[in-house]
Design a protein around this motif. Sequence first.
Motif, PDB file in Angstrom:
ATOM      1  N   LEU A  18      -6.461  27.871  24.915  1.00 36.43           N
ATOM      2  CA  LEU A  18      -5.185  28.381  24.384  1.00 36.43           C
ATOM      3  C   LEU A  18      -5.216  28.486  22.820  1.00 36.43           C
ATOM      4  CD1 LEU A  18      -2.104  29.094  24.833  1.00 36.43           C
ATOM      5  CD2 LEU A  18      -1.633  26.785  24.950  1.00 36.43           C
ATOM      6  N   ALA A  19      -5.598  27.416  22.163  1.00 35.54           N
ATOM      7  CA  ALA A  19      -5.620  27.485  20.755  1.00 35.54           C
ATOM      8  C   ALA A  19      -6.336  28.682  20.038  1.00 35.54           C
ATOM      9  CB  ALA A  19      -6.144  26.010  20.373  1.00 35.54           C
ATOM     10  N   ALA A  20      -7.653  28.965  20.898  1.00 35.26           N
ATOM     11  CA  ALA A  20      -8.511  29.964  20.482  1.00 35.26           C
ATOM     12  C   ALA A  20      -7.764  31.465  20.569  1.00 35.26           C
ATOM     13  CB  ALA A  20      -9.764  29.846  21.022  1.00 35.26           C
ATOM     14  N   GLN A  21      -7.383  31.644  21.874  1.00 37.63           N
ATOM     15  CA  GLN A  21      -6.538  32.740  22.043  1.00 37.63           C
ATOM     16  C   GLN A  21      -5.444  33.057  20.922  1.00 37.63           C
ATOM     17  OE1 GLN A  21      -7.145  35.262  24.293  1.00 37.63           O
ATOM     18  NE2 GLN A  21      -8.936  34.270  25.260  1.00 37.63           N
ATOM     19  N   LEU A  22      -4.764  31.976  20.618  1.00 38.22           N
ATOM     20  CA  LEU A  22      -3.485  32.168  19.663  1.00 38.22           C
ATOM     21  C   LEU A  22      -4.118  32.267  18.330  1.00 38.22           C
ATOM     22  CD1 LEU A  22      -0.525  31.832  19.530  1.00 38.22           C
ATOM     23  CD2 LEU A  22      -0.940  29.404  18.904  1.00 38.22           C
ATOM     24  N   ALA A  23      -4.966  31.500  18.050  1.00 37.25           N
ATOM     25  CA  ALA A  23      -5.814  31.749  16.520  1.00 37.25           C
ATOM     26  C   ALA A  23      -6.205  33.280  16.349  1.00 37.25           C
ATOM     27  CB  ALA A  23      -6.975  30.897  16.210  1.00 37.25           C
ATOM     28  N   TYR A  24      -6.903  34.077  17.675  1.00 38.07           N
ATOM     29  CA  TYR A  24      -7.125  35.249  17.533  1.00 38.07           C
ATOM     30  C   TYR A  24      -6.047  36.158  17.391  1.00 38.07           C
ATOM     31  CZ  TYR A  24      -8.772  39.817  19.200  1.00 38.07           C
ATOM     32  OH  TYR A  24      -9.100  41.297  19.517  1.00 38.07           O
ATOM     33  N   ARG A  25      -4.880  35.938  18.030  1.00 40.84           N
ATOM     34  CA  ARG A  25      -3.692  36.757  17.679  1.00 40.84           C
ATOM     35  C   ARG A  25      -3.066  36.556  16.370  1.00 40.84           C
ATOM     36  NH1 ARG A  25       0.768  37.686  22.458  1.00 40.84           N
ATOM     37  NH2 ARG A  25      -1.522  38.645  23.305  1.00 40.84           N
ATOM     38  N   LEU A  26      -3.144  35.369  15.764  1.00 41.64           N
ATOM     39  CA  LEU A  26      -2.385  35.029  14.408  1.00 41.64           C
ATOM     40  C   LEU A  26      -3.536  35.003  13.289  1.00 41.64           C
ATOM     41  CD1 LEU A  26      -0.221  31.941  15.634  1.00 41.64           C
ATOM     42  CD2 LEU A  26       0.467  34.480  15.467  1.00 41.64           C
ATOM     43  N   ASN A  27      -4.729  35.441  13.534  1.00 40.55           N
ATOM     44  CA  ASN A  27      -5.605  35.367  12.689  1.00 40.55           C
ATOM     45  C   ASN A  27      -5.810  34.132  11.943  1.00 40.55           C
ATOM     46  OD1 ASN A  27      -7.714  36.333  10.980  1.00 40.55           O
ATOM     47  ND2 ASN A  27      -6.526  37.109   9.343  1.00 40.55           N
ATOM     48  N   ALA A  28      -5.678  33.172  12.831  1.00 39.39           N
ATOM     49  CA  ALA A  28      -5.504  31.488  12.575  1.00 39.39           C
ATOM     50  C   ALA A  28      -6.976  30.874  12.425  1.00 39.39           C
ATOM     51  CB  ALA A  28      -4.636  30.778  13.114  1.00 39.39           C
ATOM     52  N   GLU A  29      -6.893  29.671  11.787  1.00 39.65           N
ATOM     53  CA  GLU A  29      -8.169  28.674  12.051  1.00 39.65           C
ATOM     54  C   GLU A  29      -7.872  27.503  12.714  1.00 39.65           C
ATOM     55  OE1 GLU A  29     -10.298  28.382   8.468  1.00 39.65           O
ATOM     56  OE2 GLU A  29     -10.187  30.689   7.783  1.00 39.65           O
ATOM     57  N   ILE A  30      -8.637  26.944  13.303  1.00 41.16           N
ATOM     58  CA  ILE A  30      -8.417  25.622  14.110  1.00 41.16           C
ATOM     59  C   ILE A  30      -8.876  24.539  13.487  1.00 41.16           C
ATOM     60  CG2 ILE A  30      -8.993  24.544  16.360  1.00 41.16           C
ATOM     61  CD1 ILE A  30      -8.768  27.240  17.672  1.00 41.16           C
ATOM     62  N   ILE A  31      -8.182  23.474  13.553  1.00 47.66           N
ATOM     63  CA  ILE A  31      -8.555  22.138  12.940  1.00 47.66           C
ATOM     64  C   ILE A  31      -8.739  21.228  14.192  1.00 47.66           C
ATOM     65  CG2 ILE A  31      -8.272  20.090  11.503  1.00 47.66           C
ATOM     66  CD1 ILE A  31      -6.373  21.837   9.570  1.00 47.66           C
ATOM     67  N   SER A  32      -9.964  20.600  14.616  1.00 49.88           N
ATOM     68  CA  SER A  32     -10.044  19.896  15.668  1.00 49.88           C
ATOM     69  C   SER A  32      -9.343  18.432  15.544  1.00 49.88           C
ATOM     70  CB  SER A  32     -11.369  19.766  15.936  1.00 49.88           C
ATOM     71  OG  SER A  32     -11.445  18.604  17.233  1.00 49.88           O
TER      72      SER A  32
END
Length: 307
Positions: A18-32
Amino acid sequence: MKKLLTILGPTASGKTQLAAQLAYRLNAEIISADSRQVYRGMTIGTGKDLADYEVNGVAIPYHLIDICEPGTKYNLFLYQQDFYDAYIEIQKRGVQPILCGGTGLYIESVLKGYKLSPVPQNEELRTALADKTLEELTKLLIDLKAKSGSTMHNQTDVDTAQRAIRAIEIETYNLEHPVSERELPAVDSLIIGVDIERNLRREKISRRLRQRLDDGMIDEIKGLLNRGIPADDLIYYGLEYKYITEYVVGKLSYDEMFCGLEIAIHQFAKRQMTWFRGMERRGFTIHWIDAQLPMEEKLQKIVALLG
């Protein structure tokens, strides 16, 4: 600055995808926010699911995965600083940060801005605790928490005696010493929780465990042992590393390993949910989304909450 978005949930809830799909949509980066995914070479057993970080051929940038060597003792103090460094760097570039994970203590520490101090090893205390059972150690830890009023260590972190001793060491130190002046600010965040029905969660956990064993989780742990990492150091990490290491060194049969590990993961997921519900009691607002909803519907709900 962009408001931090946090996605949390128990193991097998689908939060990383879910976080990855959302990051794709928002051009975001993930912090684990995972206490074991920081270790290199511990990939299958920690469930890094790195394939999830590629969406429609685009690699989603992630942080605080594979940042230290197995056998070392990464801790909350280090995580808090590493998170803040990554968070500020992402914000400076004007990018949306997403915090994603299942280690509630790590998540709460950065959102609330825990005041922490580095705690040295106490060899005298360790010697005194060495012969105590995990049950005895857990009771000691609960008693220490009652004295200090601490919410920082729950049973998520005491699934092995070694981890329980370290938690007691930290609580004892903090009772005896004033907190360090180092203070990182609390971080305001929109928090999304992935809510997965208990029976479905148990089914997914069992299916995923079999899949990871088929994918080479035992060989991964044999490889770490062959690199010279002591068995006790792997056992310290708990769950997959505890049970499979004990199987590899001959302490458990395959069936004992599988059954014990399956039960331990179910218990771990339950403790994760207990922590998240505790966060709500401590003042955090968590917007829960049903894990069974179609991905597009989940994304739309989150985007609507972001405004």
